[in-house]
Design an enzyme around this catalytic site. Structure first.
Site, PDB file in Angstrom:
ATOM      1  N   PRO A   1      -0.990  10.144  -1.271  1.00 35.43           N
ATOM      2  CA  PRO A   1      -1.572   9.721  -2.550  1.00 35.43           C
ATOM      3  C   PRO A   1      -1.080  10.577  -3.720  1.00 35.43           C
ATOM      4  CG  PRO A   1      -3.252   9.761  -0.840  1.00 35.43           C
ATOM      5  CD  PRO A   1      -2.007  10.304  -0.216  1.00 35.43           C
TER       6      PRO A   1
ATOM      7  N   TRP B   1       0.997   4.267   1.934  1.00 36.48           N
ATOM      8  CA  TRP B   1       2.130   3.334   1.811  1.00 36.48           C
ATOM      9  C   TRP B   1       2.969   3.232   3.072  1.00 36.48           C
ATOM     10  CZ3 TRP B   1       0.631   1.001  -2.191  1.00 36.48           C
ATOM     11  CH2 TRP B   1       0.292   1.656  -3.370  1.00 36.48           C
TER      12      TRP B   1
ATOM     13  N   GLN C   1      13.667 -18.880 -14.006  1.00 37.02           N
ATOM     14  CA  GLN C   1      13.933 -19.524 -15.298  1.00 37.02           C
ATOM     15  C   GLN C   1      14.777 -20.786 -15.109  1.00 37.02           C
ATOM     16  OE1 GLN C   1      12.369 -18.544 -17.852  1.00 37.02           O
ATOM     17  NE2 GLN C   1      13.274 -19.924 -19.347  1.00 37.02           N
TER      18      GLN C   1
ATOM     19  N   GLU D   1      11.779   4.039  -1.281  1.00 42.13           N
ATOM     20  CA  GLU D   1      12.981   4.836  -0.991  1.00 42.13           C
ATOM     21  C   GLU D   1      13.519   5.463  -2.291  1.00 42.13           C
ATOM     22  OE1 GLU D   1      13.967   5.055   2.288  1.00 42.13           O
ATOM     23  OE2 GLU D   1      15.903   6.075   2.087  1.00 42.13           O
ATOM     24  N   GLY D   2      12.595   5.860  -3.169  1.00 45.51           N
ATOM     25  CA  GLY D   2      12.976   6.466  -4.450  1.00 45.51           C
ATOM     26  C   GLY D   2      13.027   5.416  -5.535  1.00 45.51           C
TER      27      GLY D   2
END
Ligand SMILES: Cc1cc2nc3c(=O)[nH]c(=O)nc-3n(C[C@H](O)[C@H](O)[C@H](O)COP(=O)(O)OP(=O)(O)OC[C@H]3O[C@@H](n4cnc5c(N)ncnc54)[C@H](O)[C@@H]3O)c2cc1C
Length: 409
Positions: free
Chosen positions: A132, A162, A362, A389-390
């Site tokens: 966290p 996560w 769109q 992953e960043g």
């Protein structure tokens, strides 16, 4: 002697076509259902196990492909099928790579088969690093592993968040702090074997996209694992910590030179390849639609406003793939990532996926905005690539630090 080639070899083409067939025939048709159910698609994982896609053998074969293109090719095809389902299929591989990269031969032989289970009883694995209060800032990790020498056991306490497959995994790979003085250099990875007391699932997240992939908190409360569960073993850890203590005395400038950490540079292109798969899927739907949808008496692709968007989409996707392939080739050939090329590929491919899937909505107009067509799901799915992953910001930070040698914040 012209050795350079941009062509896949025959064996790679065969694997790619086989994976594409599975993605088109099994994954894509199941995508909408599992997205709505927001559950792990066990029957699809089992199908993948039956044909050999969900297995260590398959993953290892692609991982050790000497051209470096095995993993990116596999990721692109599976994620072309559907990102949520594909992540459920490859999530175990991501945890397994942690063991392949850092584990002893005995650990690899013992734990990786248990991560996959067998065809009649498939299992999954989880890699638990984020917390966290420690997302991008990995160094502020708090989960602590303390060695109990009398029993040769490690005691792990903390809360992970996560975690893909967290709590439902047979085997969890958990990163924990073993020396709080050393920041991220004082971390080590542990196997938490099946049914270990003290490990439980916290909340399961309801997500924006990749909803067929299970994401949850993992609570570790006095979890005891044998000394043999420390990846790489105690001797190697002690040596590594001693080296890190020495290096900690070096100047901050010295540390910045190593901003592009080789492990991440090697693994990030795989995430870039997932993004390429999702982007390509949305682009193909949009191209097809633009050629058949009639407005003002002609296909909408007859308008430059639409055709040029498709041209840009395809150009970005191809450029993303090339960056991914370059970084993957560099990783397998041991080339130094002097410009953080792995981070570059992940940054560009993930931003491409987000943009291209949005453009696809769109181009499909009102239909693109509904769940009758897959592009809205692909757009929701694509948003993950710039986060896990960043994040994109962290990729830029790594690239900028690597290029400049400065401690950019
Ligand atoms: C679906 C999903 C699956 C995941 N799977 C796993 C998993 O299996 N295992 C695992 O360990 N983790 C997993 N993660 C965690 C993931 O890697 C983190 O969410 C990610 O690293 C970002 O951390 P954070 O969410 O805490 O965001 P934060 O770090 O709080 O970032 C919030 C925002 O601030 C920005 N930011 C932070 N620091 C800086 C800075 N220095 N400069 C500029 N901007 C900055 C970020 O870019 C972002 O925009 C998963 C996440 C998700 C959503």
């Amino acid at each position: 002697m012209a050795e350079f080639t941009m062509e896949l070899n025959d064996e790679q083409k065969e694997v790619r076509d086989w994976l594409h067939g599975f993605a088109a025939d099994v994954i894509r048709p199941a995508a909408a259902e599992w997205d709505e159910r927001e559950e792990t698609p066990w029957p699809v994982i089992q199908e993948a196990a039956k044909v050999g896609i969900y297995s260590l053998d398959f993953y290892a074969q692609q991982y050790f492909d000497p051209t470096g293109l095995g993993i990116p090719m596999a990721m692109e095809e599976l994620f072309w099928g559907d990102a949520g389902i594909a992540l459920s299929i490859v999530g175990t591989g991501l945890a397994a790579v942690g063991v392949l990269a850092n584990g002893t031969e005995e650990q690899i032989g013992t734990w990786i088969p248990q991560m996959y289970g067998d065809v009649d009883d498939v299992k999954v694995a989880a890699f638990c690093s984020s917390e966290p209060d420690a997302g991008s800032d990995v160094a502020s990790m708090r989960t602590r592993a303390v060695y109990d020498a009398a029993k040769d056991e490690w005691v792990i306490d903390g809360t992970k968040t996560w975690a893909t497959n967290g709590g439902i995994a047979n085997v969890h790979v958990v990163v924990a702090v073993v020396d709080p003085e050393l920041g991220s250099k004082g971390h080590a990875s542990f196997i938490v074997p099946p049914n270990t007391p003290g490990l439980s699932q916290g909340q399961k997240f309801k997500k924006h996209g990749i909803r067929a992939s299970h994401t949850a908190e993992v609570v570790l409360d006095g979890v005891r694992v044998p000394g043999s569960c420390l990846l790489g073993g105690k001797e190697k850890l002690d040596e590594r910590l001693a080296r890190a203590r020495e290096r900690a005395k070096a100047s901050a400038g010295e540390r910045v030179k190593n901003a592009a950490m080789a492990t991440f540079e090697a693994s990030r292109p795989a995430v870039g390849a997932m993004a390429v798969g999702t982007a390509r899927a949305a682009y193909e739907v949009a191209l097809d639609y633009a050629g058949t949808r009639l407005q003002f008496g002609r296909p909408i692709i007859d308008n430059q406003g639409i055709a040029f968007q498709l041209a840009d989409m395809r150009t970005r996707i191809d450029a993303a793939r090339l960056l991914v392939w370059r970084a993957s080739w560099m990783a397998v050939n041991g080339k130094p990532f002097t410009a953080a090329e792995g981070s570059m590929s992940k940054l560009f491919a993930s931003e491409t996926a987000k943009a291209v899937t949005g453009q696809a909505i769109q181009i499909l107009g009102g239909n693109g905005y509904t769940r009758e067509y897959p592009v809205e799901r692909m757009h929701r799915d694509a948003a993950i690539y710039t986060i896990f992953e960043g994040t994109s910001e962290i990729q830029r930070l790594v690239i900028a630090r690597t290029l400049s040698g400065m401690p950019i914040r």
